[in-house]
Design an enzyme around this catalytic site. Structure first.
Site, mmCIF file in Angstrom:
data_model
loop_
_atom_site.group_PDB
_atom_site.id
_atom_site.type_symbol
_atom_site.label_atom_id
_atom_site.label_comp_id
_atom_site.label_asym_id
_atom_site.label_seq_id
_atom_site.Cartn_x
_atom_site.Cartn_y
_atom_site.Cartn_z
ATOM 1 N N HIS A 405 0.826 -1.211 0.000
ATOM 2 C CA HIS A 405 0.000 0.000 0.000
ATOM 3 C C HIS A 405 0.862 1.264 0.000
ATOM 4 O O HIS A 405 0.884 2.028 0.961
ATOM 5 C CB HIS A 405 -0.957 -0.006 1.203
ATOM 6 C CG HIS A 405 -2.118 -0.937 1.020
ATOM 7 N ND1 HIS A 405 -2.198 -2.170 1.638
ATOM 8 C CD2 HIS A 405 -3.242 -0.826 0.263
ATOM 9 C CE1 HIS A 405 -3.336 -2.764 1.282
ATOM 10 N NE2 HIS A 405 -3.982 -1.976 0.454
ATOM 11 N N HIS A 409 1.034 1.520 -5.720
ATOM 12 C CA HIS A 409 -0.300 0.909 -5.803
ATOM 13 C C HIS A 409 -1.321 1.966 -6.242
ATOM 14 O O HIS A 409 -2.166 1.705 -7.114
ATOM 15 C CB HIS A 409 -0.676 0.293 -4.443
ATOM 16 C CG HIS A 409 -2.129 -0.071 -4.335
ATOM 17 N ND1 HIS A 409 -2.733 -1.008 -5.146
ATOM 18 C CD2 HIS A 409 -3.117 0.402 -3.513
ATOM 19 C CE1 HIS A 409 -4.022 -1.116 -4.832
ATOM 20 N NE2 HIS A 409 -4.281 -0.258 -3.846
ATOM 21 N N HIS A 445 -7.208 6.988 -2.933
ATOM 22 C CA HIS A 445 -8.023 5.976 -2.256
ATOM 23 C C HIS A 445 -7.340 5.229 -1.106
ATOM 24 O O HIS A 445 -8.023 4.674 -0.260
ATOM 25 C CB HIS A 445 -8.600 4.974 -3.266
ATOM 26 C CG HIS A 445 -7.693 3.823 -3.540
ATOM 27 N ND1 HIS A 445 -6.622 3.904 -4.396
ATOM 28 C CD2 HIS A 445 -7.668 2.570 -3.035
ATOM 29 C CE1 HIS A 445 -5.999 2.746 -4.419
ATOM 30 N NE2 HIS A 445 -6.610 1.908 -3.600
ATOM 31 N N ASP A 446 -5.993 5.232 -1.060
ATOM 32 C CA ASP A 446 -5.321 4.538 0.055
ATOM 33 C C ASP A 446 -4.338 5.464 0.767
ATOM 34 O O ASP A 446 -3.413 4.988 1.445
ATOM 35 C CB ASP A 446 -4.560 3.299 -0.460
ATOM 36 C CG ASP A 446 -5.441 2.054 -0.506
ATOM 37 O OD1 ASP A 446 -6.406 1.979 0.271
ATOM 38 O OD2 ASP A 446 -5.168 1.160 -1.332
ATOM 39 N N ASP A 577 -8.810 -1.416 -8.225
ATOM 40 C CA ASP A 577 -8.086 -1.602 -6.964
ATOM 41 C C ASP A 577 -7.483 -3.003 -6.844
ATOM 42 O O ASP A 577 -6.390 -3.170 -6.303
ATOM 43 C CB ASP A 577 -9.066 -1.341 -5.799
ATOM 44 C CG ASP A 577 -8.359 -1.169 -4.477
ATOM 45 O OD1 ASP A 577 -7.158 -0.852 -4.481
ATOM 46 O OD2 ASP A 577 -9.016 -1.342 -3.437
HETATM 47 P P1 AMP Z 1 -7.197 -1.679 -0.838
HETATM 48 O O1 AMP Z 1 -6.701 -1.697 0.571
HETATM 49 O O2 AMP Z 1 -8.073 -0.500 -1.144
HETATM 50 O O3 AMP Z 1 -6.101 -1.825 -1.827
HETATM 51 O O4 AMP Z 1 -8.204 -2.926 -0.953
HETATM 52 C C1 AMP Z 1 -7.962 -4.108 -1.653
HETATM 53 C C2 AMP Z 1 -7.803 -5.276 -0.729
HETATM 54 O O5 AMP Z 1 -7.516 -6.443 -1.452
HETATM 55 C C3 AMP Z 1 -6.660 -5.052 0.214
HETATM 56 O O6 AMP Z 1 -7.083 -5.356 1.507
HETATM 57 C C4 AMP Z 1 -5.603 -5.996 -0.246
HETATM 58 O O7 AMP Z 1 -4.918 -6.461 0.841
HETATM 59 C C5 AMP Z 1 -6.363 -7.068 -0.960
HETATM 60 N N1 AMP Z 1 -5.592 -7.618 -2.076
HETATM 61 C C6 AMP Z 1 -5.293 -6.983 -3.229
HETATM 62 N N2 AMP Z 1 -4.576 -7.799 -4.031
HETATM 63 C C7 AMP Z 1 -4.436 -8.958 -3.385
HETATM 64 C C8 AMP Z 1 -3.801 -10.186 -3.696
HETATM 65 N N3 AMP Z 1 -3.176 -10.385 -4.867
HETATM 66 N N4 AMP Z 1 -3.849 -11.182 -2.790
HETATM 67 C C9 AMP Z 1 -4.490 -11.020 -1.623
HETATM 68 N N5 AMP Z 1 -5.096 -9.881 -1.252
HETATM 69 C C10 AMP Z 1 -5.081 -8.854 -2.126
HETATM 70 ZN ZN ZN Z 2 -6.089 0.010 -2.837
#
Ligand code: AMP
Ligand code: ZN
Length: 681
Positions: A405, A409, A445-446, A577
């Site tokens: 994050h 990203h 967004h993050d 995302d």
């Molecule tokens: P964000 O925090 O907005 O990026 O929300 C996306 C969520 O999906 C996050 O909690 C990430 O940890 C999870 N995530 C994204 N890509 C993966 C991945 N390849 N494997 C496991 N979790 C993922």
């Molecule tokens: Zn995100």
């Protein structure tokens, strides 16, 4: 009506007094009263008139209004004479029982087919109450015209008429669903006094209306009054809520459907009454610890017990403009970066190369290029230098120490967002404000993500979790901080030239999109999108269900509604995302490594601080990354991208997803738990 009667009798009495003095014949509608010099006699005559003919006429005059009420009433009404001959049934009764009124009127109740589901002595019990002039209320099985039994809540009231005798019985019936737990022993609970609360929870909304009325006609002590008004409030509340309307429609449909359909609708009602309408229930969680850990870790929001350990949120200094390195302009971007960004519109654009070339500041560069391509500066009526400053502030508030994050990203999500916005179907659906909102939402967004999940922050009792009451903690913080950073300094306030109302609309759209990235609502957003967008569009494509409109008009009709545009925007940012499993394999592997490392770091910290371990499978010593990716793709990604592809036409993404999934499967089959197979010897 009573006050009208009183007024009328008052007028008559006043007129009578003068009439008596003048010894007039009183003529009233074909009746002659003999002249009488006695005021008392004349007065008596008038009293008789009032309580006889006048009152009867007023009642008759009111009868058409009363019949209108009965005809429109949603409860089934049946009126019988004292000797049980059916005198009247209302249309709701006809609908529920399947009879036409003419088939019933004049029939004796005992001639009507009975359901054998009633307790044998129930009719006698009922009679023993109502024949004594007492009201009976309870559950009763009626027999419909088609022979089906129907369970009903029934209230039978004797009506006292002339000579103080029972002249009629009024029965009010509402259908009552079979639900053993709900209504066990109901028929035993015969209630004789006027009751208020006999109704199954399923019919509360409707039955309450009669409860309000029956209460009103009874005593008027204070507690009754208070209760009445609160019931009335609940009643109006339950009537207005859309879910109540849906439940009521289903209830009505149940009344007219066969037992099989009614039972199926019962199950529908059970589901509708739960709050988690959109979250699939994971069967046996133990079957796949990777899935269950991901679900718990990403979809629960502080549901685990707080451990009491205080997690001190690593306060970011909230970097402001003065702390930032020298400004970048589109004109003085190093040639290497310009060259790299030439491929910026392609799905296989290499964000990691940009990350390296920009020394971990890809967001400013990609942001400037993308925002200028979409004409965002012109739309917001602000200079490129304001945008540059804004992007710098936002990027500086991403934590470069997070393995996943970080601002790369954010740049990646911006890239996917811009890619989607270029798709024909999406261009057709969204307007300029939507487009600008989507790009800004992707960028922010993050922001200030601590590299820990919501569950972790809640378990740790972090400052943010306390501030946001363990609810949508991170997403609330990202949105709130981004607006604070933007608006507190004019030099980076990209909204400063906006008209107030436009700003409010744009701000709302941005916040909604940032909130949509919260994984606890994942299935809600995806299912709403499928039901409101995919399915109607598929129907249109197959059958041309345009209802008089051309297909083209029907498409834009579905796509352009504000609600549907909101669903499209939410789906767009969600897909952007978590698009990493749909990227070319090498990028997909890199992202999987980064997110795994962030999860491992969280598990390390949880263990070290004695916090609950939110995702135990993400232990660096034991984790199988291929298994975790298979679970993530299976559970969250495949269906969502199928739906998104069906809408936006993204075959290349679906193809990458397939290839990447096979890759993880292959590693897993080789019993490998790492990101890549070991180099060949
Ligand atoms: P964000 O925090 O907005 O990026 O929300 C996306 C969520 O999906 C996050 O909690 C990430 O940890 C999870 N995530 C994204 N890509 C993966 C991945 N390849 N494997 C496991 N979790 C993922
Ligand atoms: Zn995100």
């Amino acid at each position: 009506m009573t006050s009208q009667l009183l007024d009328a009798s008052e007028q008559i009495a006043t007129g009578a007094r003068s009439a008596c003095h003048r010894l007039l014949y009183l003529y009233r509608k074909h009746k002659w009263y003999v002249e009488n010099p006695s005021v008392v006699a004349c007065y008596n005559e008038l009293v008789q008139l009032e309580f006889g003919e006048v009152r009867a006429r007023f009642k008759l005059r009111a009868s058409s209004a009363i019949f209108t009420a009965l005809e429109q009433c949603q409860e089934c009404i049946e009126i019988t004479s004292e000797d049980n001959i059916i005198q009247y049934v209302n249309p709701t009764f006809e609908g529920m029982m399947g009879y036409q009124r003419e088939e019933l009127i004049g029939k004796e109740l005992t001639q009507m087919p009975k359901s054998d589901k009633n307790k044998a002595d129930l009719p006698d019990t009922i009679n023993s109450y109502i024949k004594k002039g007492k009201e009976w209320q309870g559950m009763y099985y009626g027999r419909k015209r088609n022979g089906d039994s129907i369970r009903q809540n029934v209230r039978i009231m004797p009506v006292i008429g002339q000579g103080g005798k029972i002249r009629h019985y009024v029965s009010i019936k509402t259908p009552c669903n079979e639900n053993k737990a709900d209504t066990a022993g109901f028929s035993d609970r015969l209630q004789v006094e006027s009751q208020t609360e006999i109704c199954t929870s399923k019919y509360k909304g409707r039955r309450k209306s009669s409860d309000v009325r029956s209460n009103t006609s009874r005593g008027s002590d204070g507690s009754n009054q208070a209760r009445r008004s609160s019931i009335a409030r609940i009643h109006s509340m339950t009537i207005e809520a859309p879910i109540t309307k849906v439940i009521n429609i289903i209830n009505v449909a149940q009344e007219n459907s066969s037992d099989g359909v009614a039972e199926a609708l019962d199950r529908v009602l059970e589901i509708l009454r739960t709050t988690e309408l959109y979250s699939p229930q994971l069967g046996n969680k133990d079957e796949d610890p990777h899935t269950s850990d991901l679900v718990d870790g990403l979809m629960s929001d502080g549901l685990r017990k707080l451990s009491g350990n205080e997690y001190v949120f690593t306060k970011n200094a909230q970097l402001s403009l003065s702390h930032l390195p020298v400004s970048t302009s589109l004109n003085d971007i190093p040639p290497r970066i310009t060259e790299l960004m030439e491929n910026e519109q392609a799905w296989d654009f290499d964000i990691f190369e940009l990350e390296a070339a920009t020394h971990k500041r890809p967001l400013v560069y990609l942001g400037l290029k993308t925002l200028s391509r979409f004409g965002v500066c012109e739309y917001l009526n602000c200079s490129e230098s304001t945008f540059r400053s804004w992007l710098q502030v936002i990027e500086a508030n991403y934590h470069s120490s997070n393995s996943y994050h970080n601002s790369t990203h954010a740049a990646d999500v911006l890239h996917a967002t811009a890619y989607f916005l270029n798709k024909e179907r999406i261009k057709q659906s969204l307007d300029r404000t939507d487009e600008v909102a989507a790009l800004i939402a992707a960028i922010i967004h993050d922001v200030d993500h601590p590299g820990r999940t919501n569950s972790f922050l809640c378990n740790a009792g972090s400052e943010l979790a306390l501030l946001y009451n363990d609810t949508t903690v991170l997403e609330s913080h990202h949105a709130a901080l981004a607006f604070q950073l933007t608006t507190r300094n004019d030099k980076c306030n990209i909204f400063k030239n906006m008209e107030r109302n436009e700003y409010r609309i744009l701000r709302q759209a941005i916040i909604d999109m940032v909130f949509a990235t919260e994984m606890t609502k994942h299935f809600e957003h995806v299912n709403k999108f499928v039901n409101s967008i995919n399915k109607p569009l598929a129907g249109l494509e197959e059958n041309g269900i345009g209802g008089g409109r051309s297909n083209e008009d029907s498409f834009s009709f579905i796509l352009s509604s504000t609600d549907n545009r909101t669903l499209i925007k939410r789906m767009l940012i969600k897909c952007a995302d978590v698009s990493n499993p749909c990227r070319p394999l090498q990028f997909c592997i890199e992202w999987a490594g980064r997110i795994s490392e962030e999860y491992f770091a969280q598990t390390d910290e949880e263990k070290q601080k004695g916090l609950p371990v939110v995702m135990p499978v993400f232990d660096r010593k034991t984790c199988s990354i291929p298994k975790s990716q298979i679970s993530f793709i299976d559970y969250f990604i495949t269906d969502m991208f199928d739906a998104w592809d069906a809408f936006a036409d993204l075959p290349n993404l679906v193809q990458h997803l397939g290839t990447n999934f096979k890759y993880w499967k292959y590693l897993d089959e080789q019993n490998l738990s790492s990101l890549r197979p070991p180099p060949e010897q």
